[in-house]
Design an enzyme around this catalytic site. Structure first.
Site, PDB file in Angstrom:
ATOM      1  N   MET A 126     -12.752  65.379  33.764  1.00 54.96           N
ATOM      2  CA  MET A 126     -12.217  64.900  34.079  1.00 54.96           C
ATOM      3  C   MET A 126     -12.791  64.381  35.341  1.00 54.96           C
ATOM      4  O   MET A 126     -13.325  62.811  35.213  1.00 54.96           O
ATOM      5  CB  MET A 126     -10.871  65.754  35.636  1.00 54.96           C
ATOM      6  N   LYS A 143      -0.244  91.692  66.101  1.00 51.58           N
ATOM      7  CA  LYS A 143      -0.355  93.696  65.974  1.00 51.58           C
ATOM      8  C   LYS A 143       1.119  94.027  66.701  1.00 51.58           C
ATOM      9  O   LYS A 143       1.052  95.471  66.889  1.00 51.58           O
ATOM     10  CB  LYS A 143      -2.146  93.632  66.081  1.00 51.58           C
ATOM     11  N   GLU A 145      -8.589  86.094  50.123  1.00 52.79           N
ATOM     12  CA  GLU A 145      -6.650  85.389  50.425  1.00 52.79           C
ATOM     13  C   GLU A 145      -6.631  84.352  49.439  1.00 52.79           C
ATOM     14  O   GLU A 145      -5.035  84.346  49.213  1.00 52.79           O
ATOM     15  CB  GLU A 145      -7.130  84.498  51.779  1.00 52.79           C
ATOM     16  N   PHE A 169     -10.875  87.587  68.516  1.00 53.38           N
ATOM     17  CA  PHE A 169     -11.804  88.000  67.575  1.00 53.38           C
ATOM     18  C   PHE A 169     -10.618  87.460  66.900  1.00 53.38           C
ATOM     19  O   PHE A 169      -9.280  87.930  66.740  1.00 53.38           O
ATOM     20  CB  PHE A 169     -12.611  88.888  67.642  1.00 53.38           C
ATOM     21  N   GLN A 170     -11.362  86.980  65.634  1.00 50.53           N
ATOM     22  CA  GLN A 170      -9.518  86.034  64.387  1.00 50.53           C
ATOM     23  C   GLN A 170      -8.784  85.893  64.602  1.00 50.53           C
ATOM     24  O   GLN A 170      -7.638  85.929  64.291  1.00 50.53           O
ATOM     25  CB  GLN A 170     -10.226  87.723  63.421  1.00 50.53           C
TER      26      GLN A 170
END
Lengths: 583, 186
Positions: A481, A164, A52, A114-115
């Site tokens: 760097m 949802k 993502e 969940f999630q």
């Protein structure tokens, strides 16, 4: 006309009505209804990324190269939390993106489902605004407002969290109308302040334009007006990392980038000017160095659409709140109506001084021996690609600064780099987004091997959609760097800045079905770069470079612009205790 | 931003901008912030103060316009003039913030706070507490044989003074609402 449809269908309809053609995303349980709607239409192309974070950076690359907002679609919980780095990146660089996240159904919110994650809570400080939509009837309005907020005023990332059950439920959909919300940022500058700036321009002896990403965000018209203003006044111009391309690098008034790794002439001009005209830049600490010694003798004008940028870091004498394009238009009008005056004699003398600084030739380097210098690699890349229709992205580190120094940008929206947040792993997915926006153009990500590995999984995305992005990796087997700072600040103790186990980048490319090229001999470099350009498909170019090269010029932490180090300077002990606590 | 209601000498050319240099003097300002009354709006304001390291001395919030869906947040904050200007500009950037007013610089204003004090005691101390409450125009809103609950409204300094007096007389609990403020006149 109001229509009834499910929330999921509304999402797709709103994207179509907002003119979106590409969505970067990754499916999951809480966004399945939306993915089902995407499956059943042909207007919007969905690009399946491999992580993502890659989706958000790709949307940023798309947005910055096209001037249109970028759109992402990810699932709840880990999908949303993986988007956080990209959101923060877009916030700091003022990039308009819309991230749509799935959420657990409304009746499960707060139950540690969940999630489930508190997505709007987590992303509140890293978005310009965000919404949790609990009612399908409110969804269309929020989606349209999200586009309005992301693209108006100072652009930025927004997020819409959609449970949802809201996606499944039926509700009323209305097509977008001009926003009637109270959020309508002011774009016109105050005429009295603009007139004050005109008077300052007429009298300035040592003027300097200091431009930033705000010019590019204001649109191509702003860059045109800037070019007209610079051409007509004959004043020198420098730019931040974010503003490269607004004024062409081939323009005769161009001094190059300023700041920590900016050009000698640009920093010296900033230190010595008597009128600084900041157009859409924000006095980032990479630009100012030591605040108390920053451009000490100048009258400071600042044009910015965000009132909080003005006087945040540097005290401003002539503040102008407004959109760069609108303000420059008014500025030119007033300046012309008053007779196009400048103090040309004094400005001529100022140019004499600047020419002396330019003669130092601070970017000179010597390519000798059989090891490729990174500066040489980028000079050759510039020479061999400058006539192409070219878009450049970068990762973060030494290679990024060298790219800014050695590549020349003639137009806005051609240069995509993580400026404010400094996100390693930005460049590869951003190149995918830029290529989606410009399928026929040459898109090159200038990378370091360490940054590139942070989002290398996106090679799968490039292959799946046949996006011929070129990954030009300057491989020094170091976190360059970090290593440079350890050399300068930490007694050459190279703590964890060396990758002891690197992949074979050619084999890695081949494992994904892409082309891998390795080059270690300066004599082979041109042919290898041409091979990369001419290959029709993604290329991973492993350019083995000098391992201990430092990036110069450099303004050490806690020092002023006129205390800059050039390449061959004695670098030990130049940063004092006070400077070493700064980043 | 339109939300800032920029006035000359206020924010566009800010108050501290008119001073010779960045002043280090810490000032106390009362800000009135009109916000859309929607979930999370208070978190946005508080998160801004926490995230950018600004002080909150007191904060009150309630819906003031049900039809317009607007709440008023009154914040008392401290900082140098530069920081105060930044706070106002940053508040103005929040999309759901409609207006930011600095009551301290925009003209005369009145500030009031409500507090409740529970004082426990017997004999002379109990009588003295009641006598002082009368002087401060505090009301007794609850009483037992050993305790009083006083209700007092006033400027924060008056409430501080009352608390100082009650402490030796058996003050055991305090609840304060924080400051509500309005500009005077129209």
């Amino acid at each position: 006309m109001t229509r009834q449809m499910t929330g999921a269908k509304m999402v797709v309809q709103a994207l179509i009505d907002q003119g979106v053609d590409t969505v970067f995303g990754y499916p999951g349980g809480a966004v399945l209804p939306i993915y089902d709607e995407i499956f059943q239409q042909n207007h919007i192309k969905h690009i399946l990324v491999r992580h993502e974070q890659g989706a958000v950076h790709a949307a940023e690359g798309y947005a910055r190269s096209t001037g249109k907002p970028g759109v992402c679609l990810v699932t709840s919980g880990p999908g949303a939390t993986n988007a956080v780095t990209g959101l923060t990146d877009a916030l700091l660089d003022s990039i308009p993106i819309i991230v749509l996240t799935g959420q657990v159904p409304t009746f499960m919110i707060g139950s540690d489902a969940f999630q489930e994650a508190d997505t709007v809570g987590i992303t509140r400080p890293c978005t310009k605004h965000n919404w949790l939509v609990k009612d399908t009837d409110a969804l269309a309005g929020v989606l349209h407002e999200a586009f309005h907020v992301a693209t108006s005023g100072r652009p930025g990332p927004v997020l819409v969290d959609i449970p949802k059950d809201v996606q499944f439920a039926q509700g009323s959909y209305d097509a977008p109308k001009p926003s009637t919300s109270h959020y309508q940022p002011k774009v016109k500058g105050d005429m009295q302040e603009i007139t004050e700036l005109v008077a300052a321009i007429e009298n300035a002896k040592r003027p300097l334009f200091y431009t930033g990403g705000g010019v590019i965000n204001s649109g191509p018209g702003a860059s045109q007006l800037l070019r007209e203003l610079v051409g007509a006044t004959g004043f020198p111009i420098t730019s931040t990392l974010m503003g490269l391309g607004a004024y062409p690098a081939s323009g005769d008034k161009w001094l190059g980038m300023l700041g920590m790794h900016g050009l000698y002439e640009a920093n010296m001009a900033m230190h010595g000017c008597d009128l600084m005209i900041n157009i859409g830049a924000r006095f980032d600490d990479r630009i100012t160095g030591l605040i108390s010694e920053f451009s000490p003798k100048s009258t400071k004008a600042h044009i910015d659409i965000d009132p909080s940028s003005i006087n945040k870091v540097i005290r401003i004498d002539i503040p102008i709140v407004g959109d760069v394009g609108h303000v420059l238009e008014d500025l030119l009008k007033v300046w012309k109506s008053r007779g196009r005056k400048t103090n040309s004699e004094a400005v001529g003398k100022w140019w004499g001084q600047i020419k002396e600084w330019q003669a130092v030739d601070c970017l000179k380097f010597k390519q000798q021996g059989k090891i490729i210098k990174p500066q040489y690699a980028l000079s050759r890349l510039e020479a061999l690609t400058k006539d192409h229709d070219r878009y450049i992205t970068t990762e973060v580190g030494q290679h990024q600064m060298w790219a800014a120094q050695y590549l020349n940008f003639e137009d806005p929206n051609r240069w995509m780099t993580s400026g404010g947040l400094g996100t390693m792993g930005y460049g590869f997915p951003a190149s995918i987004g830029a290529q989606m926006g410009h399928p026929e153009s040459l898109v090159i990500n200038v990378a370091g091997e360490a940054s590139w590995l942070m989002n290398m999984q996106e090679l799968g995305t490039a292959m799946q959609y046949n996006l011929p992005v070129k990954q030009f990796i300057l491989n020094n087997e170091r976190l360059g760097m970090v290593r440079q700072w350890q050399e300068l600040l930490h007694g050459e103790r190279y703590s964890s800045s060396w990758s002891e186990s690197l992949p074979d980048f050619v084999k890695l490319a081949e494992a994904f079905g892409a082309k891998g090229i390795q080059c270690s001999d300066p004599d082979d470099l041109d042919d290898a770069i041409m091979e990369m350009i001419n290959y029709d498909g993604p290329v991973v170019f492993d350019c083995l470079v000098e391992k201990h090269e430092n990036c110069f010029p450099m303004i050490p932490s806690g020092k002023a612009h006129n205390e800059m180090l050039l390449g061959d300077a004695e670098t030990q002990g130049v940063i004092d205790a006070k400077g070493s606590v700064m980043v | 931003m339109s939300a800032l209601k920029l006035k000359k000498g206020d924010t566009a050319k800010s108050a501290y901008n008119l001073r010779p240099t960045f002043s280090d003097v810490i000032e106390r300002h009362t800000l009135a912030v009109m916000v859309e009354n929607e979930p999370g709006v208070l978190a946005r304001v508080i998160g801004l103060f926490a995230g950018r390291g600004y002080n909150i001395e007191s904060l009150t919030v309630a819906e003031v316009d049900h039809q317009g869906h607007l709440s008023r947040i009154t914040i008392v904050t401290t900082g140098t003039p530069q920081v105060i200007e930044q706070i106002k500009a940053q508040l103005g950037r929040i999309v759901t913030v409609h207006e930011v007013h600095d009551l301290t610089v925009e003209g005369p204003s009145v500030e009031r706070e409500l507090a409740m004090f529970k004082v426990v005691g017997a004999g002379e101390k109990r009588v003295e507490a009641l006598r002082l409450a009368n002087i401060f125009r505090a009301n007794v809103v609850d009483s037992t044989l050993e305790t009083f609950v006083f209700e007092i409204t006033g400027a924060p300094a008056k409430i501080d003074a009352f608390a100082d007096l009650m402490r030796p007389l058996g003050l055991i609990d305090v609840a304060r609402t924080g400051v509500a403020a309005l500009s005077r006149g129209d």
